[in-house]
Design a protein around this motif. Structure first.
Motif, PDB file in Angstrom:
ATOM      1  N   ALA A 115       0.833  -1.197   0.000  1.00  0.00           N
ATOM      2  CA  ALA A 115       0.000   0.000   0.000  1.00  0.00           C
ATOM      3  C   ALA A 115       0.869   1.248   0.000  1.00  0.00           C
ATOM      4  O   ALA A 115       0.518   2.256  -0.619  1.00  0.00           O
TER       5      ALA A 115
ATOM      6  N   ASN B  84       2.037   1.620  -3.392  1.00  0.00           N
ATOM      7  CA  ASN B  84       0.982   1.614  -4.384  1.00  0.00           C
ATOM      8  C   ASN B  84       0.773   2.916  -5.130  1.00  0.00           C
ATOM      9  O   ASN B  84       0.509   2.898  -6.314  1.00  0.00           O
TER      10      ASN B  84
ATOM     11  N   SER C  57      -6.610   1.496  -7.126  1.00  0.00           N
ATOM     12  CA  SER C  57      -6.017   2.810  -6.956  1.00  0.00           C
ATOM     13  C   SER C  57      -6.622   3.811  -7.920  1.00  0.00           C
ATOM     14  O   SER C  57      -6.658   5.009  -7.647  1.00  0.00           O
TER      15      SER C  57
ATOM     16  N   THR D 165      -5.594   2.740  -0.894  1.00  0.00           N
ATOM     17  CA  THR D 165      -4.248   2.197  -0.712  1.00  0.00           C
ATOM     18  C   THR D 165      -3.966   1.866   0.741  1.00  0.00           C
ATOM     19  O   THR D 165      -2.838   1.774   1.145  1.00  0.00           O
TER      20      THR D 165
ATOM     21  N   VAL E  84      -5.552  -3.353   0.936  1.00  0.00           N
ATOM     22  CA  VAL E  84      -4.672  -4.169   0.095  1.00  0.00           C
ATOM     23  C   VAL E  84      -4.693  -5.617   0.553  1.00  0.00           C
ATOM     24  O   VAL E  84      -4.701  -6.556  -0.255  1.00  0.00           O
TER      25      VAL E  84
END
Lengths: 442, 205
Positions: A302, A305, B63, B74, B79
């Motif tokens: 994340a 990301n 995203s 995110t 995730v």
């Protein structure tokens, strides 16, 4: 003589002797109550099979499972005759099913091999015959016959249960083969013994007999084990409901142990651990650690990301640069548009993301595309994807020659992997349950 | 196990029963022989490849679909859920835990829509019956651990132990693959990111 009967009892655990004695007495009583003629006839006919002890068993051996089941069934049929002993020990009575002696040994085998495997099986099986002689005969026969069936039975699924018992059964089996004449004499003596209640001597005698017959018997891996004066533990305890239950329970336990072994291979570092509780502890710890790892990695992902989109492009570029010097085959697609070039590099992705580049590109370009669109190692034009998955698979006229070259190249690189990837992607598109509908002609 | 009980009721038809027993044995053998295949399925390179591809796709979609710069798309938990869902997809719905993972999302969504005004939806748990004469049965350490394991593996609350062990095996293999794939992915992405930051000129195509 006291040979046969003591023999059958000898192999039993000493605590069981009392049970056997009890069985014997109950059998005697039961036999007296029943009509002896019928069983005597049966036993005689059994003998009259012409040394048919072995022959009786041969058909039984083939279907001894069924016979065993039948025997078990018989066990259920006659609950009144003190069969509880036998049921507990997995013995099956051999009422006048019509198989006569043939059933007894098979039933004995079944019971001994699969259910309780107690050595005292023969005694219980024999008890079905009414009358002392019948009982004695049955005992002897069962004793003898059981090993025959037991051998074969042991080769079957329930073989695991009682190798020791199998040995004893085999010993008895050989006895049957060897000396049908002895049986008669033994039976009479058995009956005498029974009446006398001198069971221990009979057992010893039987044991001697058994051992001698064992030594003279043919090849049998378990024969050697018969020699030892082993006492078999009763697997099926008193009070256990029926043979089928214990059988089922045994199967369940086997399944569980098999799965535990599989898990032992899966979880690292638990080869030394024995016992279910410890293994389960390790499994739980491992699962928890894996889940924690996934969580940690997802947090890390994340964090990375936001730059996923940019990174993908740069990734492609980087990989292209990395792969160009290493790749051997030429890429006709090098001059193609970026979307088409990407598939060329897909195969050399260090992560082997064969689909990722093309699909990701398409994902970027068409963010509204569902996962359906992103399947296949080669980017197929949208209309073909939308219509159905099948056209995607076949390198039809819609594909450019370059695509086909790409496809071939991918095949050269890793046919199997590409295929599986392709297939799996297609299958993903169609849904997890429709894999069978997909016919990949790759 | 049903087959074992079946012969009780059947008539003494030896051929039928022997056939049944043979069939049972063959089934058992086949089951035991093919039992280890689930592990192989998750260890293959292609499986990891597929998973990582799907994961990247899903991540990108997430995203992009969500408003940029929001933590929701995110977030670590998002995730993780996404990764689990993709993993469940990779299982092709053949295992209980994968179906439970996929189904739980639908259930959560529905629950969220329904219960948003109501608030938290934690059910009051039934208090365990006081350990009475059954104390001996509750003590077995194996049972306690089986319960804990059933809580860990999704969708395996009230299933028999044998099935639970099977599911646990498959789940462990799948988790291992997931960890491998995500490690490689993060490595790749973070590596490329650092490279990108480090390198000023893009490499010539």
């Amino acid at each position: 003589m006291k040979m046969v009967l003591p023999d059958t009892i000898h192999c039993v655990n000493s605590p069981e002797m009392t049970v056997l004695e009890r069985q014997r007495t109950s059998l005697l009583k039961w036999q007296q109550d029943q009509g002896a003629a019928l069983f005597q006839q049966q036993t005689q006919s059994f003998y009259g099979v012409g040394g048919g002890v072995s022959s009786c068993f041969s058909p039984g051996s083939e279907s001894f499972m069924g016979l065993g089941e039948v025997v078990n069934q018989c066990n259920m049929i006659d609950p009144a005759s003190g069969i509880e002993y036998w049921g507990q020990q997995g013995k099956v009575e051999v009422p006048a099913i019509g198989f006569g002696g043939g059933v007894a040994p098979s039933g004995y085998e079944v019971s001994c091999g699969s259910i309780s495997g107690t050595a005292s099986c023969p005694t219980t099986v024999v008890m079905a015959a009414s009358g002392a002689q019948a009982m004695a005969a049955a005992l002897a026969e069962e004793k003898i016959g059981a090993p025959v069936g037991k051998e074969r039975f042991n080769k079957r699924k329930l073989e695991r249960a009682h190798s020791t018992k199998g040995c004893e059964d085999d010993a008895r089996d050989k006895k049957i083969k060897g000396c049908s004449d002895e049986l008669e004499s033994k039976i009479t003596e058995q009956s005498n013994n029974n009446s006398n209640g001198n069971k221990k001597d009979a057992r010893n005698g039987n044991d001697n007999n058994k051992e001698t017959s064992v030594s003279s018997s043919k090849d049998n891996s378990k024969a050697s084990e018969v020699q030892k004066p082993d006492y078999i533990h009763v697997r099926a305890r008193r009070g256990q409901a029926t043979d089928s239950h214990s059988l089922a329970e045994r199967v369940r336990r086997e399944k569980i142990s098999e799965r535990m072994k599989f898990l032992q291979d899966l979880v690292p570092g638990c080869h030394k651990i024995t016992g279910k509780a410890g293994m389960l502890d390790e499994i739980i710890n491992y699962v928890q650690s894996l889940q924690r790892q996934v969580e940690f990695l997802s947090m890390k992902l994340a964090a990375v990301n936001p730059r996923l989109d940019f990174d993908i492009d740069s990734l492609f570029q980087k990989e292209v640069n990395q792969m160009i010097p290493t790749c051997t085959s030429s890429f006709p697609t090098m001059d193609m548009s970026p979307e088409l070039t990407n598939p060329a590099y897909l195969h050399f992705d260090p992560m082997q993301q064969v689909v990722s580049c093309s699909t990701l590109d398409m994902g970027i370009i068409n963010p509204d595309m569902g996962i359906r669109r992103t399947s296949g190692p080669v980017p197929v034009p949208d209309p073909f994807i939308d219509s159905s998955c099948f056209p995607q698979i076949q390198p039809g006229p819609t594909w450019d020659t370059d695509f086909q070259n790409l496809y071939n190249m991918e095949f050269q690189q890793g046919r199997a992997t590409a295929t599986t990837t392709y297939q799996s992607h297609q299958q993903y598109n169609m849904g997890p349950m429709e894999a069978t509908n997909m016919k990949m002609e790759i | 196990m049903d087959s074992y009980a079946s012969f009780r009721e059947s008539d003494p038809d030896t051929s039928l029963e022997s056939g049944r027993k043979k069939r049972r044995k063959i089934e058992a053998e086949s089951q035991s022989s093919e039992y280890g295949r689930t592990d192989v399925k998750w260890r293959s390179e292609s499986a990891q490849r597929i998973y990582s591809v799907k994961l990247v796709e899903a991540l990108q979609r997430a995203s992009q679909s969500a408003a940029p710069a929001t933590s929701r798309s995110t977030g670590g938990r998002t995730v993780r859920d996404l990764a689990n869902r993709v993993l469940a997809m990779a299982a092709r719905g053949r295992t209980r835990w994968s179906r439970a993972i996929l189904a739980s999302r639908l259930r959560l969504r529905r629950l969220r829509k329904v219960r948003k005004p109501s608030g938290s939806c934690s059910r009051p748990r039934k208090p365990l019956p006081a350990p009475s004469e059954d104390r001996k049965r509750r003590l077995p350490a194996v049972e306690k651990r089986v319960k804990v394991l059933s809580r860990l593996v999704p969708g395996c609350k009230g299933i028999p132990v044998t099935n639970l062990l099977e599911e646990a095996g498959d789940y462990i293999a799948a988790l291992e693959m997931q960890v491998r794939a995500m490690t490689a992915l993060t490595e790749l992405l973070s590596g490329s990111h650092s490279d990108r930051l480090g390198s000023s000129t893009p490499s010539p195509a």
